[in-house]
Design a protein around this motif. Structure first.
Motif, PDB file in Angstrom:
ATOM      1  N   HIS A  17       0.856  -1.185   0.000  1.00 11.04           N
ATOM      2  CA  HIS A  17       0.000   0.000   0.000  1.00 11.04           C
ATOM      3  C   HIS A  17       0.894   1.237   0.000  1.00 11.04           C
ATOM      4  CE1 HIS A  17       0.578  -1.245   4.261  1.00 11.04           C
ATOM      5  NE2 HIS A  17       0.886   0.026   4.411  1.00 11.04           N
ATOM      6  N   HIS A  18       0.276   2.377  -0.269  1.00 11.50           N
ATOM      7  CA  HIS A  18       0.996   3.644  -0.320  1.00 11.50           C
ATOM      8  C   HIS A  18       0.530   4.565   0.801  1.00 11.50           C
ATOM      9  CE1 HIS A  18       2.822   2.845  -4.277  1.00 11.50           C
ATOM     10  NE2 HIS A  18       1.688   2.224  -4.547  1.00 11.50           N
ATOM     11  N   ILE A  19       1.338   5.562   1.105  1.00  8.53           N
ATOM     12  CA  ILE A  19       0.960   6.575   2.099  1.00  8.53           C
ATOM     13  C   ILE A  19      -0.305   7.291   1.627  1.00  8.53           C
ATOM     14  CG2 ILE A  19       1.673   8.758   3.186  1.00  8.53           C
ATOM     15  CD1 ILE A  19       4.567   7.700   3.001  1.00  8.53           C
ATOM     16  N   GLY A  20      -1.265   7.398   2.516  1.00  5.79           N
ATOM     17  CA  GLY A  20      -2.526   8.045   2.165  1.00  5.79           C
ATOM     18  C   GLY A  20      -3.617   7.082   1.744  1.00  5.79           C
ATOM     19  N   ASP A  21      -3.264   5.808   1.487  1.00  8.14           N
ATOM     20  CA  ASP A  21      -4.293   4.816   1.135  1.00  8.14           C
ATOM     21  C   ASP A  21      -5.235   4.600   2.313  1.00  8.14           C
ATOM     22  OD1 ASP A  21      -3.184   4.508  -1.334  1.00  8.14           O
ATOM     23  OD2 ASP A  21      -2.396   2.485  -0.993  1.00  8.14           O
ATOM     24  N   PHE A  34      10.761  -6.422   3.022  1.00  9.13           N
ATOM     25  CA  PHE A  34      10.014  -5.223   2.622  1.00  9.13           C
ATOM     26  C   PHE A  34      10.695  -3.985   3.191  1.00  9.13           C
ATOM     27  CE2 PHE A  34       6.574  -7.898   1.298  1.00  9.13           C
ATOM     28  CZ  PHE A  34       5.872  -7.131   0.376  1.00  9.13           C
ATOM     29  N   GLY A  35      10.864  -2.977   2.342  1.00  9.75           N
ATOM     30  CA  GLY A  35      11.378  -1.699   2.786  1.00  9.75           C
ATOM     31  C   GLY A  35      10.274  -0.840   3.354  1.00  9.75           C
ATOM     32  N   VAL A  36      10.574  -0.179   4.477  1.00  9.91           N
ATOM     33  CA  VAL A  36       9.626   0.738   5.106  1.00  9.91           C
ATOM     34  C   VAL A  36       9.891   2.125   4.526  1.00  9.91           C
ATOM     35  CG1 VAL A  36       8.764   1.672   7.278  1.00  9.91           C
ATOM     36  CG2 VAL A  36       9.724  -0.642   7.207  1.00  9.91           C
ATOM     37  N   LEU A  46      11.417   8.190   1.314  1.00  9.47           N
ATOM     38  CA  LEU A  46      12.736   7.677   1.677  1.00  9.47           C
ATOM     39  C   LEU A  46      12.614   6.295   2.317  1.00  9.47           C
ATOM     40  CD1 LEU A  46      14.331  10.862   3.313  1.00  9.47           C
ATOM     41  CD2 LEU A  46      14.799   9.958   1.036  1.00  9.47           C
ATOM     42  N   LEU A  47      13.651   5.489   2.102  1.00  3.84           N
ATOM     43  CA  LEU A  47      13.727   4.164   2.723  1.00  3.84           C
ATOM     44  C   LEU A  47      14.286   4.308   4.132  1.00  3.84           C
ATOM     45  CD1 LEU A  47      13.576   1.052   2.446  1.00  3.84           C
ATOM     46  CD2 LEU A  47      15.908   1.142   1.503  1.00  3.84           C
ATOM     47  N   ALA A  71       4.475   3.482   3.723  1.00  5.75           N
ATOM     48  CA  ALA A  71       4.353   2.598   2.565  1.00  5.75           C
ATOM     49  C   ALA A  71       5.362   1.468   2.717  1.00  5.75           C
ATOM     50  CB  ALA A  71       4.606   3.371   1.275  1.00  5.75           C
ATOM     51  N   PHE A  72       5.069   0.315   2.108  1.00 11.53           N
ATOM     52  CA  PHE A  72       5.945  -0.848   2.217  1.00 11.53           C
ATOM     53  C   PHE A  72       6.213  -1.408   0.822  1.00 11.53           C
ATOM     54  CE2 PHE A  72       3.994  -0.284   6.286  1.00 11.53           C
ATOM     55  CZ  PHE A  72       4.994  -0.586   7.187  1.00 11.53           C
ATOM     56  N   ARG A  73       7.500  -1.492   0.465  1.00  7.64           N
ATOM     57  CA  ARG A  73       7.916  -1.903  -0.883  1.00  7.64           C
ATOM     58  C   ARG A  73       8.724  -3.194  -0.816  1.00  7.64           C
ATOM     59  NH1 ARG A  73      12.259   1.848  -2.925  1.00  7.64           N
ATOM     60  NH2 ARG A  73      13.664   0.181  -2.282  1.00  7.64           N
ATOM     61  N   ALA A  74       8.379  -4.151  -1.652  1.00  5.04           N
ATOM     62  CA  ALA A  74       9.114  -5.418  -1.685  1.00  5.04           C
ATOM     63  C   ALA A  74      10.532  -5.175  -2.202  1.00  5.04           C
ATOM     64  CB  ALA A  74       8.396  -6.427  -2.565  1.00  5.04           C
ATOM     65  N   MET A  75      11.533  -5.577  -1.412  1.00  2.41           N
ATOM     66  CA  MET A  75      12.927  -5.430  -1.810  1.00  2.41           C
ATOM     67  C   MET A  75      13.368  -6.572  -2.720  1.00  2.41           C
ATOM     68  SD  MET A  75      13.613  -2.658  -0.166  1.00  2.41           S
ATOM     69  CE  MET A  75      15.399  -2.515  -0.346  1.00  2.41           C
ATOM     70  N   GLU A  76      12.590  -7.637  -2.742  1.00  2.00           N
ATOM     71  CA  GLU A  76      12.863  -8.845  -3.517  1.00  2.00           C
ATOM     72  C   GLU A  76      11.535  -9.573  -3.644  1.00  2.00           C
ATOM     73  OE1 GLU A  76      15.028 -11.817  -1.041  1.00  2.00           O
ATOM     74  OE2 GLU A  76      14.886 -10.241   0.503  1.00  2.00           O
TER      75      GLU A  76
END
Length: 202
Positions: A17-21, A34-36, A46-47, A71-76
């Motif tokens: 998800h993204h910030i503001g969702d 997952f990167g925060v 920023l990570l 937001a949380f982004r998959a690093m792999e």
């Protein structure tokens, strides 16, 4: 929780998800990382940290139902167990203590935030990078080398140093045998050496 949770797969770079969702459910990290991602008024997104296997995240809106603040982004390529809000509400009705137990995740994640802030307050760049490498290892249960899927540029971002500075420090740690550097990965091969380095500089 296992009865209601759904397994989800995220490819590298995908966001839960993204910030503001709008508020959604809870995520338990089974495989991958997952990167925060945090919003900075001046620098944008920023990570700030990387969650590894065993971490749970996304509990922020469970009580307030306010929009997402991180937001949380998959690093792999990564797999999570996703527990929707509706399932959480159902579990809370079935088990009166469930909501309190789920919200205890906030205390765990708050400790990670406090540690990250503490690491960033270290004066020297090499101390901040050593502390970051150790913090990223803490959630892993492995007893041997721990490999992080992270670039040197991302290490620079998380430790608030320039990329050339991060590269120089990481190469130095590699020469000393504390880490090894691969393509898009950094492996901590001797965590004790990094601990000793920080203790000597204290």
């Amino acid at each position: 929780m296992l009865r209601h949770a759904m397994r989800r797969f995220y490819d590298t770079g995908a966001y839960t998800h993204h910030i503001g969702d709008e508020a959604s459910g809870l995520f338990g990290l089974c495989e991958g990382s997952f990167g925060v991602m945090v919003a900075n008024r001046r620098a944008g997104l920023l990570l700030g940290h990387i969650f590894r296997r065993g971490a749970w995240f996304g509990q922020g809106p469970l009580l307030t139902r306010k929009p997402r603040g991180l937001a949380f982004r998959a690093m792999e390529p990564s797999t999570v167990l996703y527990l929707p809000l509706g399932a959480i509400d159902l579990i809370a009705r079935e088990l009166p203590d469930a909501r309190r137990r789920l919200m205890s995740l906030s205390e765990y994640n708050q400790a990670t935030v406090i540690e990250a802030i503490s690491d960033l307050l270290l004066r020297r760049a090499d101390e901040r990078i050593a502390a970051l490498l150790l913090r990223l290892c803490e959630a892993d249960t492995a007893t041997g080398p721990v490999t992080h899927v992270v670039t040197q540029a991302e290490m620079a971002e998380m430790s608030n140093v320039s990329r050339p500075t991060a590269n120089a420090v990481l190469r130095r740690f590699a020469r000393q045998g504390a880490i090894s550097i691969g393509y898009g990965t950094i492996t901590v091969t001797d965590a004790a050496a990094l601990e000793d380095f920080l203790a000597q500089e204290a």
